[in-house]
Design an enzyme around this catalytic site. Structure first.
Site, PDB file in Angstrom:
ATOM      1  N   HIS A  31       0.754  -1.073   0.107  1.00  9.24           N
ATOM      2  CA  HIS A  31      -0.278   0.115  -0.079  1.00  9.24           C
ATOM      3  C   HIS A  31       0.890   1.186   0.091  1.00  9.24           C
ATOM      4  O   HIS A  31       0.635   2.304  -0.805  1.00  9.24           O
ATOM      5  CB  HIS A  31      -0.841  -0.020   1.292  1.00  9.24           C
ATOM      6  CG  HIS A  31      -1.845   1.137   1.349  1.00  9.24           C
ATOM      7  ND1 HIS A  31      -3.118   1.191   0.978  1.00  9.24           N
ATOM      8  CD2 HIS A  31      -1.663   2.283   1.765  1.00  9.24           C
ATOM      9  CE1 HIS A  31      -3.665   2.316   1.309  1.00  9.24           C
ATOM     10  NE2 HIS A  31      -2.850   3.068   1.729  1.00  9.24           N
ATOM     11  N   GLU A  32       1.728   1.305   0.984  1.00 15.70           N
ATOM     12  CA  GLU A  32       2.550   2.495   0.883  1.00 15.70           C
ATOM     13  C   GLU A  32       3.640   2.823  -0.338  1.00 15.70           C
ATOM     14  O   GLU A  32       3.778   3.859  -0.759  1.00 15.70           O
ATOM     15  CB  GLU A  32       3.707   2.623   2.400  1.00 15.70           C
ATOM     16  CG  GLU A  32       2.681   2.560   3.665  1.00 15.70           C
ATOM     17  CD  GLU A  32       1.426   3.573   3.733  1.00 15.70           C
ATOM     18  OE1 GLU A  32       1.589   4.591   3.161  1.00 15.70           O
ATOM     19  OE2 GLU A  32       0.577   3.547   4.504  1.00 15.70           O
ATOM     20  N   HIS A  75      -5.772   6.580  -3.001  1.00 15.25           N
ATOM     21  CA  HIS A  75      -6.760   5.352  -2.307  1.00 15.25           C
ATOM     22  C   HIS A  75      -7.749   5.183  -3.421  1.00 15.25           C
ATOM     23  O   HIS A  75      -8.090   5.875  -4.395  1.00 15.25           O
ATOM     24  CB  HIS A  75      -7.506   5.875  -0.976  1.00 15.25           C
ATOM     25  CG  HIS A  75      -6.487   5.848   0.019  1.00 15.25           C
ATOM     26  ND1 HIS A  75      -6.414   6.721   0.820  1.00 15.25           N
ATOM     27  CD2 HIS A  75      -5.345   5.220   0.519  1.00 15.25           C
ATOM     28  CE1 HIS A  75      -5.451   6.716   1.949  1.00 15.25           C
ATOM     29  NE2 HIS A  75      -4.903   5.667   1.446  1.00 15.25           N
ATOM     30  N   CYS A  76      -8.048   3.740  -3.411  1.00 22.02           N
ATOM     31  CA  CYS A  76      -8.962   2.891  -4.345  1.00 22.02           C
ATOM     32  C   CYS A  76     -10.305   2.846  -3.406  1.00 22.02           C
ATOM     33  O   CYS A  76     -10.313   2.338  -2.506  1.00 22.02           O
ATOM     34  CB  CYS A  76      -8.192   2.100  -4.889  1.00 22.02           C
ATOM     35  SG  CYS A  76      -9.122   0.901  -6.023  1.00 22.02           S
ATOM     36  N   CYS A 107      -5.979  -3.957  -7.543  1.00 29.91           N
ATOM     37  CA  CYS A 107      -7.029  -4.255  -8.575  1.00 29.91           C
ATOM     38  C   CYS A 107      -6.605  -3.843  -9.819  1.00 29.91           C
ATOM     39  O   CYS A 107      -5.528  -3.301 -10.350  1.00 29.91           O
ATOM     40  CB  CYS A 107      -8.142  -3.421  -8.298  1.00 29.91           C
ATOM     41  SG  CYS A 107      -7.999  -1.833  -8.733  1.00 29.91           S
ATOM     42  N   CYS A 133      -5.621  -0.220 -10.424  1.00 31.33           N
ATOM     43  CA  CYS A 133      -4.375   0.371  -9.923  1.00 31.33           C
ATOM     44  C   CYS A 133      -2.949  -0.264 -10.599  1.00 31.33           C
ATOM     45  O   CYS A 133      -1.969   0.304 -10.648  1.00 31.33           O
ATOM     46  CB  CYS A 133      -4.574   0.052  -8.326  1.00 31.33           C
ATOM     47  SG  CYS A 133      -5.860   1.037  -7.619  1.00 31.33           S
ATOM     48  N   HIS A 161       1.492   4.150  -2.813  1.00 29.46           N
ATOM     49  CA  HIS A 161       1.742   5.766  -2.618  1.00 29.46           C
ATOM     50  C   HIS A 161       3.031   6.466  -3.214  1.00 29.46           C
ATOM     51  O   HIS A 161       2.912   7.461  -3.869  1.00 29.46           O
ATOM     52  CB  HIS A 161       1.310   6.220  -1.292  1.00 29.46           C
ATOM     53  CG  HIS A 161       0.056   5.944  -0.553  1.00 29.46           C
ATOM     54  ND1 HIS A 161      -1.053   6.379  -1.469  1.00 29.46           N
ATOM     55  CD2 HIS A 161      -0.270   5.588   0.498  1.00 29.46           C
ATOM     56  CE1 HIS A 161      -1.984   6.356  -0.718  1.00 29.46           C
ATOM     57  NE2 HIS A 161      -1.844   5.589   0.337  1.00 29.46           N
TER      58      HIS A 161
HETATM   59 ZN   LIG Z   1      -3.054   5.018   2.086  1.00 22.99          ZN
HETATM   60 ZN   LIG Z   2      -7.545  -0.295  -6.732  1.00 13.06          ZN
END
Ligand SMILES: [Zn+2]
Ligand SMILES: [Zn+2]
Length: 185
Positions: free
Chosen positions: A133-134, A143-144, A168, A171, A137
């Protein structure tokens, strides 16, 4: 935009490099083998002055700035840096954070204290999700809204467990575009 050559994970404080080596397998799957990933075998300790003694928590923004400040050479070589800290941290306005990315600094941090699980397997998977996740970024992703996507925002550990460690399709296309940038472009 400069090219991204890989990702370096640095164990900070109470976390074993072995746990990061295990998480690396999942992180590698999330990036479909397209991002070179290294785990630093040297574990480092965060400076005491980064602790907020009133709250007994680290300031995530200060820790991330510190991680960035100690890694200028590897960042200049095109590597993103994620410090994985065995502690708890917060940023102004929030009780705690699981992680914090500062894309302008090329560095992010993940905090494992609230990711501790009954099984080692679940703990490793939670760490992998937060690192992916990071890193997302750091690659410029926001964010999704897809709750199963690793880029969905996690407010609680339930949210962390609900999402997968994979991007996903939408992304993933953004990740691929960013990884395909070369220095010439
Ligand atoms: Zn985040
Ligand atoms: Zn996504």
């Amino acid at each position: 935009m400069t090219s991204v050559n890989g990702l370096i994970l640095i164990p900070i404080g109470e976390i074993s490099p072995e746990d990061l080596f295990e998480a690396k397998r999942l992180i590698n799957q999330a990036f479909r083998g397209k991002l070179e990933i290294h785990v630093s075998t040297a574990r480092i300790n965060p400076p005491m002055h980064l602790i907020d003694w009133d709250r007994l928590q680290y300031r995530a923004d200060h820790v991330t700035q510190w991680v960035s400040s100690i890694t200028p050479t590897i960042r200049r070589a095109g590597y993103l840096v994620v410090g994985v800290c065995g502690c708890d941290a917060y940023v102004e306005g929030l009780n705690f954070v699981f992680g914090l990315a500062m894309p302008a600094l090329g560095a992010a941090t993940v905090y494992t204290r609230r990711l501790v699980a009954r099984s080692k397997e679940q703990y490793i998977e939670r760490i992998a999700k937060e690192v992916v996740h990071e890193t997302g970024h750091l690659l410029g992703l926001q964010h999704c809204s897809d709750k199963s996507c690793v880029m969905s925002f996690s407010n609680s550990i339930l949210d962390v467990d609900r999402k997968s460690y994979m991007f996903c399709d939408k992304c993933w296309r953004k990740v691929e575009d960013r990884l395909n940038v070369d220095d010439e472009g």
